[in-house]
Write a protein that holds these residues in place. Structure first.
Motif, PDB file in Angstrom:
ATOM      1  N   MET A   1      29.988  67.787  31.115  1.00  0.00           N
ATOM      2  CA  MET A   1      31.051  68.757  30.910  1.00  0.00           C
ATOM      3  C   MET A   1      32.098  68.616  32.008  1.00  0.00           C
ATOM      4  SD  MET A   1      29.807  70.271  28.289  1.00  0.00           S
ATOM      5  CE  MET A   1      30.599  71.842  28.045  1.00  0.00           C
ATOM      6  N   LYS A   4      34.166  72.416  36.304  1.00  0.00           N
ATOM      7  CA  LYS A   4      33.957  73.827  36.007  1.00  0.00           C
ATOM      8  C   LYS A   4      34.114  74.655  37.265  1.00  0.00           C
ATOM      9  CE  LYS A   4      33.075  73.406  31.847  1.00  0.00           C
ATOM     10  NZ  LYS A   4      33.450  74.130  30.695  1.00  0.00           N
ATOM     11  N   ALA A 318      44.754  68.325  30.659  1.00  0.00           N
ATOM     12  CA  ALA A 318      43.466  68.622  31.281  1.00  0.00           C
ATOM     13  C   ALA A 318      42.552  69.310  30.277  1.00  0.00           C
ATOM     14  CB  ALA A 318      43.669  69.493  32.511  1.00  0.00           C
ATOM     15  N   ILE A 319      43.140  70.152  29.425  1.00  0.00           N
ATOM     16  CA  ILE A 319      42.307  70.870  28.473  1.00  0.00           C
ATOM     17  C   ILE A 319      41.923  69.978  27.296  1.00  0.00           C
ATOM     18  CG2 ILE A 319      42.360  72.719  26.741  1.00  0.00           C
ATOM     19  CD1 ILE A 319      43.932  74.372  28.785  1.00  0.00           C
ATOM     20  N   MET A 320      42.875  69.201  26.802  1.00  0.00           N
ATOM     21  CA  MET A 320      42.623  68.460  25.572  1.00  0.00           C
ATOM     22  C   MET A 320      42.002  67.080  25.784  1.00  0.00           C
ATOM     23  SD  MET A 320      43.177  70.637  23.458  1.00  0.00           S
ATOM     24  CE  MET A 320      42.791  69.618  22.027  1.00  0.00           C
ATOM     25  N   LYS A 321      42.217  66.479  26.949  1.00  0.00           N
ATOM     26  CA  LYS A 321      41.738  65.112  27.086  1.00  0.00           C
ATOM     27  C   LYS A 321      40.586  64.989  28.071  1.00  0.00           C
ATOM     28  CE  LYS A 321      46.051  62.946  25.781  1.00  0.00           C
ATOM     29  NZ  LYS A 321      47.324  62.533  26.349  1.00  0.00           N
ATOM     30  N   SER A 322      40.105  66.118  28.545  1.00  0.00           N
ATOM     31  CA  SER A 322      39.025  66.034  29.520  1.00  0.00           C
ATOM     32  C   SER A 322      37.833  65.348  28.876  1.00  0.00           C
ATOM     33  CB  SER A 322      38.622  67.435  29.963  1.00  0.00           C
ATOM     34  OG  SER A 322      37.884  68.047  28.950  1.00  0.00           O
ATOM     35  N   LYS A 324      34.126  64.438  27.927  1.00  0.00           N
ATOM     36  CA  LYS A 324      32.968  65.296  27.786  1.00  0.00           C
ATOM     37  C   LYS A 324      31.845  64.855  28.706  1.00  0.00           C
ATOM     38  CE  LYS A 324      34.561  66.216  23.339  1.00  0.00           C
ATOM     39  NZ  LYS A 324      34.881  65.288  22.294  1.00  0.00           N
TER      40      LYS A 324
END
Lengths: 326, 496
Positions: A1, A4, A318-322, A324
């Motif tokens: 993830m 965080k 940062a939100i869409m291409k982070s 997994k």
């Protein structure tokens, strides 16, 4: 993830996009106070609030549009038109209520025209609202007879210029309207639909949402909000100004983007946008207090826009291409 | 290529694969989805570096570090998804990125058109270099892509499923051209899973299965049955879950559904508690059929009965109102709002049922979402987590979650396990079986043979926009499905 933070599993980018503008606000306040002793005094702050009031109201509608994947470049012309309508109606009927209703109605109608072509004909919002920007400006001059229409009555002037217990009435209107729109966006199905449509229109349609209708409603609401902004604008200037409101839509958009609302849709918050508008207002105010040359002010504002857009891209990526997996 | 291996995180995509291609031949590489065909080609073409093994090209060991290097050695690749610039002319597309220049460094337009014409003359093709790509049919665009590939002086051309988006008639044109190329000494590797194609144009066939090399044969040594056996002959790895209840009365009846070339005269009946599989190759029209039934692409004509009563579906909301829901094929494209939270995604379709005058009870939504995500054991750190941060399997469960909250009677699943790991697959299989046992009628569109055979009660096979056959449990074999999927049959149309 992804990366965080401890705060309920939000990533750094999410945190920034939600609360970053408050940090920027604090920085702007501190910097302002350091640069000018005249900045952090009540009378100056009240004038900042009055100056950004119209932009703030517009930013409410603009945030909704941006979240839903649209944009409205005709908003400034619409505000001018509605200020003229309010002034003309007040002068001919003497009724403030009739003037306000007419302004909001005309604003909504202009929004409906935008919404019809964008949502049901499928034209680009950018192009349609660029066209209506010119058309509505021309109509405003025609309705006004080519010159400002003076006198909008005590009630509207009170709305645009007076204070209640030290608070500008405009600020109270902005606060009330913000609470209402924030409620709509977070606590109604319509609000959630707009986020979904802006985030991924295909998925929204596949989830049973009437995408066209929701977008149409969004533009009509934007028009009505411009009507309200037009009333306040008329009150502030005690006139209907067909030449007024130029570039107001950009003031609103800059505020939204600075507040973390994504130009690409699906991400944003009404409250943050309003704070963003105030930050822009503070920057303007501080530059005036420090007697910065007007030309330099424009240069600075352009740079602020660039920074805001860069931040938008940064957070969205940062939100869409982070990845997994790390 | 000898002993090529390539691993991705969690998957061994290629395991000691060999490929020996003779110069001047047409060599087919076959295998099911996920067999490793494309990966192998990407290794050859310099897009992936192999973990082990060597590539010998024209008797010399090579290792291409980039596509450019491969192209310089005379290797070209034509992808399955064509990428022409539609507004530009044929010639411009052929020379994209390497326009001939005049002395003054401007584009030499005359040269572009004349060189393009030269190439067409040489290969006996009748295209106007100045015509725009958008005026061409798909098959012609495919030809232009091939021309573009060989205009790099290619000696080896790799074609990834060149006929997948071309109609049967136009395919002949393509085959003719491939034969012409072969005569000119150009070597062709063709990736395909169409049996007819292989027997029509290939000289040799190499079969891959699950990333492993199965064998290479000259086409003369093979027949259909043998080839299918090579492609699919594998042991079932696990025992699939079983249903605990039987099939009930008819639930959804579709009669004469038509919607463009990909959906022609589709008729079938789905029963309560039945899992009805839809098989076919990619592009056979299965997704389009389901989108029509779900109201995403409103159909031109159809008679649809739900529990015996005729219904009309003009939009998605209509379908939902009649308790028909569809978990769409692609999580990214139309499955999820990836930039929004888990909870928002789960609740999205059912919001309209859970609001009072449009106002939501946020607390109730949260507990409902909480319960739903627990039920399907969606692994997420919180309901506020952005859907994009979830793994593929969990995203897929999220889609199931949002539709199960609607308590559907008919659940359409379009490729429910594509691209997710084995563990999540089995969880989803269990969910599907549970639902069917509870009496939900399930339509399962899947390209994974093992999955469709073991889960379905019956399988309908589509080919070129039509139903091409119906296989009952006893005739449900990979061979039968492959046969029906790969060519149009004169099939006795009975009620299915």
């Amino acid at each position: 993830m992804g990366k965080k933070s401890s705060l309920k599993g939000l990533s750094l980018a999410e945190l920034y996009s939600r609360y970053g503008v408050f940090l920027i606000l604090v920085i702007a306040l501190v910097t302002g106070a350091l640069l000018s002793p005249a900045f952090l005094v009540p009378s100056n702050l009240v004038s900042v609030a009055k100056n950004v009031g119209v932009y703030a109201i517009m930013a409410l509608g603009m945030t909704r549009l941006l979240i839903g994947g649209g944009v409205d470049l005709s908003a400034g012309s619409n505000v001018a038109m509605c200020s003229v309508v309010a002034a003309v109606l007040y002068n001919s009927t003497g009724s403030t209520l009739a003037a306000v209703l007419a302004a909001v109605l005309v604003g909504a109608l202009i929004g409906a025209v935008n919404g019809f072509f964008i949502s049901y004909i499928g034209l680009l919002a950018f192009i349609v609202t660029l066209a209506t920007q010119m058309t509505v400006r021309g109509l405003a001059y025609l309705v006004a007879g080519g010159a400002p229409v003076f006198g909008v009555g005590d009630t509207m002037v009170w709305l645009g210029q007076d204070n209640v217990a030290g608070f500008p009435v405009i600020l109270l209107v902005v606060l009330l309207a913000t609470v209402f729109v924030a409620f709509v966006m977070s606590r109604t199905s319509h609000g959630r639909y707009l986020y979904a449509i802006g985030g991924n229109p295909e998925a929204a349609a596949a989830s049973g949402i009437n995408v066209k209708l929701q977008l149409f409603i969004n533009f009509v609401t934007m028009g009505a909000i411009c009507g309200l902004a037009g009333v306040i604008y008329a009150g502030r200037t005690n006139s209907g100004l067909p030449a007024g409101g130029v570039n107001f839509e950009f003031e609103a958009i800059i505020g939204c983007v600075l507040g973390g609302t994504s130009m690409a849709g699906g991400i944003g918050s009404v409250v943050c946008s309003i704070v963003g508008v105030f930050v822009v207002g503070i920057i303007n105010n501080v530059m005036n207090l420090c007697s910065v040359n007007a030309f330099w002010q424009q240069v600075v504002k352009g740079i602020v826009i660039l920074i805001a857009v860069l931040l938008d891209i940064f957070t969205r990526n940062a939100i869409m291409k982070s990845t997994k997996k790390q | 290529m000898r002993n090529i291996s390539k691993s991705f995180p969690g998957v061994k995509a290629l395991d000691k694969v060999n490929l020996h291609v003779e110069q001047g031949t047409v060599h087919a590489v076959m295998g099911e989805n996920g067999a490793g065909k494309s990966t192998l080609m990407k290794v050859l073409f310099g897009q992936y570096a192999p973990d082990e093994g060597e590539i010998i090209y024209e008797d010399k060991p090579v290792s291409f570090k980039s596509v450019k290097e491969a192209v310089n050695h005379g290797i070209s690749m034509i992808y399955q998804e064509l990428s022409p610039i539609k507004e530009l002319s044929i010639a411009e597309n052929v020379f994209t990125g390497r326009y001939p220049l005049t002395a003054a460094r401007f584009i030499d337009w005359n040269k572009i058109y004349s060189s393009c014409q030269e190439i067409f003359d040489r290969w006996g093709l009748k295209y106007d270099p100045r015509a725009k790509i958008k005026t061409l049919k798909t098959a012609d665009v495919q030809m232009i892509e091939i021309i573009k590939a060989i205009s790099f002086n290619a000696k080896l051309v790799i074609m990834d499923e060149p006929s997948s988006s071309i109609s049967q008639r136009e395919v002949e044109k393509l085959y003719d051209f491939i034969r012409t190329l072969k005569k000119a000494g150009i070597t062709i590797i063709i990736i395909t899973h169409k049996l007819d194609e292989v027997f029509t144009i290939a000289d040799q066939v190499t079969v891959l299965r699950d990333g492993k090399y199965i064998g290479t044969n000259a086409i003369g040594e093979l027949d259909r049955a043998k080839l299918i056996k090579m492609m699919v002959g594998r042991e079932m790895s696990s025992v699939f879950p079983q249903k605990t209840a039987g099939i009930g009365p008819p639930l959804l009846e579709v009669r004469g559904l038509n919607n463009g070339p990909k959906v022609q005269d589709i008729s079938f009946t789905l029963h309560k508690g039945e899992i009805l599989g839809f098989a076919g190759i990619v592009g056979a029209g299965r997704t389009e059929t389901m989108r029509s039934i779900f109201g995403l692409d409103p159909y031109r004509s159809a008679e649809i009965l739900m529990e015996g009563k005729p219904i009309h579906i003009r939009c998605v909301r209509d379908a939902i109102k009649h308790d028909i829901v569809m978990a769409t094929e692609s999580r990214k494209d139309d499955g999820l709002i990836l930039c929004r939270s888990v909870e928002e995604n789960i609740m999205l379709p059912s919001l309209y049922r859970r609001s009072k005058g449009g106002v939501l009870n946020v607390g109730a939504l949260r507990s409902t979402a909480e319960e739903a995500s627990k039920k399907l054991s969606v692994k997420t750190s919180s309901l506020d987590t952005i859907a994009n941060f979830l793994s593929g399997g969990n995203q897929q469960k999220l889609i199931l979650c949002k539709w199960l909250l609607m308590e559907p009677k008919v659940l359409i699943l379009d490729e429910p396990t594509r691209g997710i790991d084995v563990g999540a697959k089995w969880e989803i299989y269990n969910i599907i079986m549970d639902l069917a046992s509870q009496g939900v009628g399930i339509i399962l569109v899947s390209s994974e043979m093992e999955e469709i055979i073991n889960l379905s009660d019956r399988v309908l096979v589509m080919c070129e926009g039509r139903l091409n056959g119906c296989l009952e449990k006893d005739g449900l074999t990979q061979e039968n499905i492959m046969n029906l999927a790969s060519e149009v049959q004169t099939w006795e149309r009975k009620a299915v």
